[in-house]
Design a protein around this motif. Structure first.
Motif, short mmCIF file in Angstrom:
data_model
loop_
_atom_site.label_atom_id
_atom_site.label_comp_id
_atom_site.label_asym_id
_atom_site.label_seq_id
_atom_site.Cartn_x
_atom_site.Cartn_y
_atom_site.Cartn_z
N THR A 137 0.82 -1.22 0.00
CA THR A 137 0.00 0.00 0.00
C THR A 137 0.85 1.26 0.00
O THR A 137 0.33 2.36 -0.24
CB THR A 137 -0.96 0.03 1.21
OG1 THR A 137 -0.22 0.20 2.43
CG2 THR A 137 -1.79 -1.24 1.29
N LEU A 138 2.14 1.11 0.26
CA LEU A 138 3.06 2.24 0.20
C LEU A 138 3.68 2.40 -1.18
O LEU A 138 4.41 3.38 -1.43
CB LEU A 138 4.19 2.06 1.24
CG LEU A 138 3.73 1.93 2.70
CD1 LEU A 138 4.93 1.66 3.59
CD2 LEU A 138 2.98 3.18 3.15
N GLU A 157 -10.15 1.61 0.88
CA GLU A 157 -9.97 2.92 0.25
C GLU A 157 -8.88 2.82 -0.81
O GLU A 157 -8.16 1.83 -0.90
CB GLU A 157 -9.58 3.97 1.29
CG GLU A 157 -8.27 3.63 1.99
CD GLU A 157 -7.93 4.60 3.11
OE1 GLU A 157 -6.74 4.69 3.46
OE2 GLU A 157 -8.84 5.26 3.64
N PRO A 159 -5.39 3.65 -1.91
CA PRO A 159 -4.16 4.08 -1.23
C PRO A 159 -3.58 5.34 -1.86
O PRO A 159 -3.22 5.35 -3.04
CB PRO A 159 -3.22 2.89 -1.39
CG PRO A 159 -4.14 1.71 -1.59
CD PRO A 159 -5.28 2.26 -2.40
N GLU A 160 -3.47 6.39 -1.07
CA GLU A 160 -2.99 7.67 -1.58
C GLU A 160 -1.57 7.59 -2.15
O GLU A 160 -1.28 8.22 -3.18
CB GLU A 160 -3.06 8.74 -0.50
CG GLU A 160 -2.74 10.14 -0.98
CD GLU A 160 -3.65 10.61 -2.11
OE1 GLU A 160 -3.15 11.35 -2.98
OE2 GLU A 160 -4.84 10.25 -2.11
N HIS A 212 -2.24 1.51 4.30
CA HIS A 212 -3.37 2.14 3.61
C HIS A 212 -4.38 1.09 3.15
O HIS A 212 -5.11 1.29 2.18
CB HIS A 212 -2.86 2.95 2.41
CG HIS A 212 -1.98 4.09 2.82
ND1 HIS A 212 -2.48 5.36 3.06
CD2 HIS A 212 -0.65 4.15 3.04
CE1 HIS A 212 -1.48 6.16 3.40
NE2 HIS A 212 -0.36 5.45 3.40
#
Length: 214
Positions: A137-138, A157, A159-160, A212
């Motif tokens: 997620t990173l 969600e 992941p930004e 995330h």
């Protein structure tokens, strides 16, 4: 094995992909070429070309061929593009992306799966994909930006970090849902700083675990 592997792959592509409107010739060619039976457990090899997800250990699965084809086509990728895959698993999706002529980077959080995928790729002579053991997620910031990003597990969600690491223009395909094992497969486009989200299908993926994710 007491059956024709090439014929089974051809039948898989014809019956599970082409008849369900997967038409990208690069995706179809790649899925005809990659030996899916090499990416499943020995006990599951007779089922490798059937229209099912299969367990690969550690609570993970290899997606059914149709979903692999759908997600690969949804990337709208062309040869030479860079693609980040989150969730290496057994390595099958990464192998399909590689066979499509993409520059593949793949992240897996489970050490045993990561090690097995790296070993299998070496045995098959797939030398250019790069693998990383980490929280997917990173993303993989050191290698960013990526023309395309594909996530093979479902989180609550988007992941930004993955959105940030996506090229502009770029495409991100992933399953998202607030309930575990029940998601919407979505395609996210980044274009001139704008983000648009398109729903593609209802899907059921294993959990996206990480900072995330779940």
């Amino acid at each position: 094995m007491p059956y024709d592997l090439k014929r089974n792959r051809e039948r898989m592509v014809r019956d599970q992909l082409e008849r369900r409107n997967i038409s990208d010739p690069n995706v179809l060619r790649a899925m005809r070429a990659v030996p899916r039976h090499k990416f499943v457990q020995d006990a599951m090899r007779l089922s490798a070309y059937e229209d099912n997800a299969l367990p690969i250990g550690y609570g993970q699965t290899i997606s059914q061929p149709y979903i692999v084809g759908l997600m690969s086509e949804a990337l709208e990728a062309t040869e030479g593009m860079s693609v980040l895959e989150i969730g290496t698993g057994s390595g099958y999706q990464a192998a399909v992306l590689y066979a499509m002529g993409l520059k593949v980077y793949s992240v897996e959080r489970i050490q045993e799966l990561h090690v097995a995928a790296v070993k299998l790729f070496a045995e098959l002579g797939y030398v250019s994909p790069q693998f990383k053991l980490d929280d997917g997620t990173l993303g993989w910031p050191e290698k960013a930006p990526f023309d395309r990003i594909l996530v093979t597990a479902g989180g609550p969600e988007i992941p930004e970090p993955l959105v940030e690491q996506l090229s502009d223009p770029g495409v991100l395909v992933l399953p998202v849902g607030r309930a575990k094992r029940t998601q919407q497969l979505v395609r996210i486009r980044k274009n001139n700083g704008d983000i648009t989200i398109e729903k593609l299908a209802n899907v059921a993926f294993v959990d996206l675990v990480g900072a995330h994710g779940w």
